[in-house]
Design an enzyme around this catalytic site. Structure first.
Site, PDB file in Angstrom:
ATOM      1  N   HIS A  95       4.698   9.855  -1.672  1.00 50.92           N
ATOM      2  CA  HIS A  95       4.711   9.599  -0.233  1.00 50.92           C
ATOM      3  C   HIS A  95       6.122   9.239   0.233  1.00 50.92           C
ATOM      4  O   HIS A  95       6.585   9.714   1.265  1.00 50.92           O
ATOM      5  CB  HIS A  95       3.786   8.441   0.122  1.00 50.92           C
ATOM      6  CG  HIS A  95       2.375   8.670  -0.282  1.00 50.92           C
ATOM      7  ND1 HIS A  95       1.453   9.249   0.551  1.00 50.92           N
ATOM      8  CD2 HIS A  95       1.721   8.417  -1.439  1.00 50.92           C
ATOM      9  CE1 HIS A  95       0.287   9.327  -0.070  1.00 50.92           C
ATOM     10  NE2 HIS A  95       0.427   8.828  -1.275  1.00 50.92           N
TER      11      HIS A  95
ATOM     12  N   ASN B  87       0.839  -1.209   0.000  1.00 56.05           N
ATOM     13  CA  ASN B  87       0.000   0.000   0.000  1.00 56.05           C
ATOM     14  C   ASN B  87       0.870   1.254   0.000  1.00 56.05           C
ATOM     15  O   ASN B  87       0.781   2.076   0.895  1.00 56.05           O
ATOM     16  CB  ASN B  87      -0.884   0.039   1.257  1.00 56.05           C
ATOM     17  CG  ASN B  87      -1.920  -1.048   1.245  1.00 56.05           C
ATOM     18  OD1 ASN B  87      -2.922  -0.939   0.569  1.00 56.05           O
ATOM     19  ND2 ASN B  87      -1.648  -2.106   1.985  1.00 56.05           N
ATOM     20  N   THR B  88       1.707   1.383  -1.017  1.00 52.62           N
ATOM     21  CA  THR B  88       2.684   2.475  -0.966  1.00 52.62           C
ATOM     22  C   THR B  88       2.045   3.832  -1.188  1.00 52.62           C
ATOM     23  O   THR B  88       2.706   4.845  -1.105  1.00 52.62           O
ATOM     24  CB  THR B  88       3.785   2.284  -2.021  1.00 52.62           C
ATOM     25  OG1 THR B  88       3.145   2.258  -3.300  1.00 52.62           O
ATOM     26  CG2 THR B  88       4.559   1.015  -1.802  1.00 52.62           C
ATOM     27  N   LYS B  89       0.762   3.881  -1.485  1.00 53.67           N
ATOM     28  CA  LYS B  89       0.140   5.180  -1.712  1.00 53.67           C
ATOM     29  C   LYS B  89      -0.916   5.502  -0.659  1.00 53.67           C
ATOM     30  O   LYS B  89      -1.828   6.268  -0.900  1.00 53.67           O
ATOM     31  CB  LYS B  89      -0.448   5.238  -3.121  1.00 53.67           C
ATOM     32  CG  LYS B  89       0.657   5.044  -4.158  1.00 53.67           C
ATOM     33  CD  LYS B  89       0.382   5.638  -5.485  1.00 53.67           C
ATOM     34  CE  LYS B  89       1.674   5.619  -6.306  1.00 53.67           C
ATOM     35  NZ  LYS B  89       1.406   5.616  -7.733  1.00 53.67           N
ATOM     36  N   ASN B  90      -0.761   4.929   0.501  1.00 54.27           N
ATOM     37  CA  ASN B  90      -1.698   5.175   1.582  1.00 54.27           C
ATOM     38  C   ASN B  90      -1.054   6.127   2.601  1.00 54.27           C
ATOM     39  O   ASN B  90       0.026   5.867   3.108  1.00 54.27           O
ATOM     40  CB  ASN B  90      -2.063   3.830   2.223  1.00 54.27           C
ATOM     41  CG  ASN B  90      -2.892   4.010   3.464  1.00 54.27           C
ATOM     42  OD1 ASN B  90      -2.387   4.429   4.498  1.00 54.27           O
ATOM     43  ND2 ASN B  90      -4.162   3.711   3.353  1.00 54.27           N
TER      44      ASN B  90
END
Lengths: 365, 349
Positions: free
Chosen positions: B150, B109-112
């Site tokens: 992120h 979930n690298t974009k959370n």
């Protein structure tokens, strides 16, 4: 899960380029939003915390499509109001918590019989979306306890001028400066925000290339640039149509910002990209297009090129996807509608760009 | 498809003996259903048990395990994250372990936003101990997605809050070697050059950075990133930009090559508007590119706009507007142009 995945694959296969209409397919978009309003498919469950935001896309989207008559207005208003956090008394307003709106039921808890402190997780972005829905549905804000929102919002502003979205701690950046500005603007009360500090923070986010990053030092980004420019406009710190005025004395570099924004329209496909050397994406037609609108430079956009690109992202099932090869989702659908409204597509409501919501004005009527 | 496997073998809470004493609290959606979500059974059940534990404020090992499962299914729910932090502190869990166990979840979930906020919270607690690990972790992310916003934001925070600047310029160089179009790497380079404590700031670095950038431009003149970086190196100091001989020379090289001229012309236009005196070579390079329809007596700045109207078709209206506003925009430019206009009119006589 496996079955659903297959269904999705099938949909994307059907979404081939030949079947995509090269006109704004309003009726299909209305159907799409009505479907979403009734039931969101399970892949949305990971966004469950932002249900107010998803509702904002569906309801404000239907208003842009001039189809608010399909909405149970009273029911929606009551649902939105039920998500507001209320302090028990005046004293609680200075306890450091934020009393805005919860994003969904899963972050909202009812008080127990012992009167213990209720965990309060109301959020700036949810509050912005709640007010946007209420405003779109014509709710009378004088009936709202807005003092508690404004007063407690002060607790969220940081020393550097940025805002934290919830009092229990989270990332601080330009998105929440924007939410705070939009909330103040809609409630017509600016006492919950230190404008000078917010301005200073925004200035620090302007990058060497003219765009704005989400935090000082980060890469210029279409969404962050919108948050910066729309906040400044709402705070009255930059004038409308600033390009027709003298920009050399402005506290941000306007010519460089203008040049950066216009260069985001890609010569390859006419769409807008959010950052340099990245692919084009439906939503930036609104984020960067919105910046240009506020600056008075939307007229410099190549409308034909942009329309063609957006049509390739339009799904035959209604809505818009991020890129031509992707399935529609509520977020990209909504900003696709906003983009078409700014392109003056006939039959759509115009929008208040800096608030990101329809303004109830139907051109041509 | 690991997660699919896991989901299939997941035992519902209601069948787990150690959860038998907990009464799940269902979500109360109220009478009006606006954008209801078709939750999967696993999702609903996990959140129902979470509500029960959260309301009871149970800070136990099983609560910690429950939050991990809830986060897997619902990574955006900040209440779950916040409660996990409360439990971690209460139980005195080794935060290095926590960081490690979240490497995997973050990888998926690298974009959370919440996952990155959790990492920052952990790194903040661990202090200088976390530097190497966090720099390595973000590097790993960049090897998959070199522009992850992120991860860049996290890396910048680590450098500023905890240090570790030593190899950062070399790292930017390496990323640009991999992909000279990576604007995130150019931005990071600017971040390092302007903020790294040991490099002495922008002015001390300007000359070597201009050299580096000019090389990158010569290699790919259509790449917008180094052109913008070049201007950035002279931020708030137009005089130094106007007087930098390297800048004029790279513009001339690009204009006389067969490459895309848009960025070179755009920069030259701005230079001229800030009082830059072009060499004869530069003037004739512009002459060569000027469309025949253009009056040869037109001011140099306006001729550049005319070339751009053709070379940068997507922005034809912008360049046309620039052409019409040149005298208004800059006093220096105004004088030069007035002079040019006057000369043009005199030659007409």
């Amino acid at each position: 899960m496996a079955e659903e995945d297959d269904a999705f694959l099938m949909l994307s296969d059907l979404d081939s380029e030949d079947s995509i209409p090269m006109f704004f397919d309003k009726n299909r978009h209305i159907c799409y939003l009505e479907m979403m309003l009734e039931l969101l498919p399970s892949p949305y469950q990971s966004q469950e915390i932002n249900r107010l935001t998803l509702a904002y896309f569906a309801i404000c989207g239907l208003d842009i499509l001039r189809s608010l008559d399909r909405v149970d207005k009273e029911g929606v208003i009551n649902w939105v109001l039920s998500l507001q956090a209320h302090p028990r008394d005046e004293a609680e307003l200075s306890n450091g918590q934020f009393y805005g709106f919860h994003g969904s039921r899963s972050s909202q808890f009812q008080p127990n019989d012992d009167g213990d402190t209720i965990p309060n997780a109301s959020h700036l972005a949810s509050t912005y979306c709640a007010l946007s829905i209420l405003k779109t549905l014509g709710y009378d804000f004088s009936l709202l306890n807005s003092t508690s929102i404004i007063k407690s919002m002060k607790n969220l502003q940081q020393r550097d001028g940025s805002f934290m979205p919830i009092h229990s701690g989270a990332e601080t950046d330009l998105r929440f400066v924007y939410c705070a500005a939009a909330i103040s603007s809609m409630l017509e009360n600016w006492s919950g925000i230190d404008k000078e500090k917010a301005k200073e923070y925004i200035i620090n986010c302007q990058s060497y290339d003219g765009g704005f990053g989400l935090t000082p030092g980060s890469e210029s980004h279409g969404g962050a640039t919108f948050c910066a420019v729309a906040s400044l406009r709402q705070m009255g710190l930059i004038e409308d149509d600033i390009l027709s005025k003298n920009v050399s004395s402005c506290f941000i570099n306007v010519p460089l910002l203008l040049d950066w924004s216009l260069q985001r329209q890609a010569a390859t496909d006419g769409g807008f990209q959010g950052r340099l050397n990245k692919v084009t994406d439906t939503c930036y037609a609104f984020w960067v297009g919105g910046v240009l609108k506020i600056l008075g430079a939307h007229k410099f956009i190549d409308y034909e090129g942009l329309r063609k690109f957006l049509f390739t992202c339009q799904s035959q099932y209604g809505g818009f996807g991020k890129t031509p090869d992707q399935l529609p989702d509520l977020y990209h659908a909504y900003y696709g509608f906003c983009a078409f409204s700014m392109l003056e597509e006939p039959g759509l409501s115009s929008i208040c760009t800096e608030l990101g919501i329809p303004n109830g004005v139907y051109p041509g009527f | 498809m690991d997660s699919g496997e896991e989901k299939r073998t997941r035992i519902p809470f209601k069948e787990r003996p150690d959860w038998a004493d907990v009464k799940p609290v269902p979500q109360d959606d109220g009478p009006c259903l606006v954008v209801p979500i078709a939750y999967t059974e696993d999702f609903s059940e996990t959140m129902d048990y979470f509500r029960a534990i959260y309301l009871a404020d149970e800070r136990s090992p099983r609560a910690l395990q429950l939050t991990a499962e809830a986060i897997q299914l619902n990574p955006g729910n900040y209440t779950v994250w916040q409660f996990r932090r409360v439990v971690l502190e209460e139980l005195g869990v080794d935060l290095h372990e926590e960081l490690k166990s979240f490497d995997r979840i973050a990888g998926e979930n690298t974009k959370n936003y919440q996952i990155w906020h959790h990492r920052r919270w952990l790194a903040e607690k661990l202090g200088a101990d976390a530097v190497t690990n966090e720099l390595e972790f973000t590097k790993k992310i960049f090897s998959q997605d070199a522009k992850n916003y992120h991860a860049w934001s996290h890396r910048q925070w680590v450098l500023q809050a905890l240090g570790g600047w030593e190899d950062e310029l070399a790292y930017c160089h390496q990323l640009l070697e991999d992909d000279i179009y990576n604007n995130s790497a150019w931005n990071q380079r600017y971040f390092v050059v302007t903020r790294a404590p040991l490099l002495g700031g922008l002015e001390a670095m300007r000359e070597s950075e201009v050299n580096y950038t000019v090389q990158a431009i010569r290699a790919s003149p259509e790449n917008e990133s180094p052109w913008r970086y070049l201007r950035g190196l002279h931020k708030n100091d137009t005089q130094s930009l106007v007087e930098d001989s390297q800048v004029a020379s790279v513009i001339l090289d690009v204009l006389t090559s067969k490459n895309s001229h848009v960025h070179a012309l755009s920069l030259l236009l701005d230079l001229l508007c800030h009082g830059f005196e072009p060499s004869e070579d530069l003037k004739s390079a512009v002459d060569v590119l000027t469309p025949q329809s253009c009056s040869p007596d037109l001011a140099l700045t306006k001729r550049i706009c005319s070339i751009l109207e053709f070379a940068d078709l997507m922005r034809v209206k912008y360049w046309n507007w620039r052409k019409s506003t040149i005298p208004v925009q800059s006093p220096t430019c105004q004088n030069t142009d007035r002079l040019a206009d006057l000369c043009a009119r005199m030659s007409d006589l």
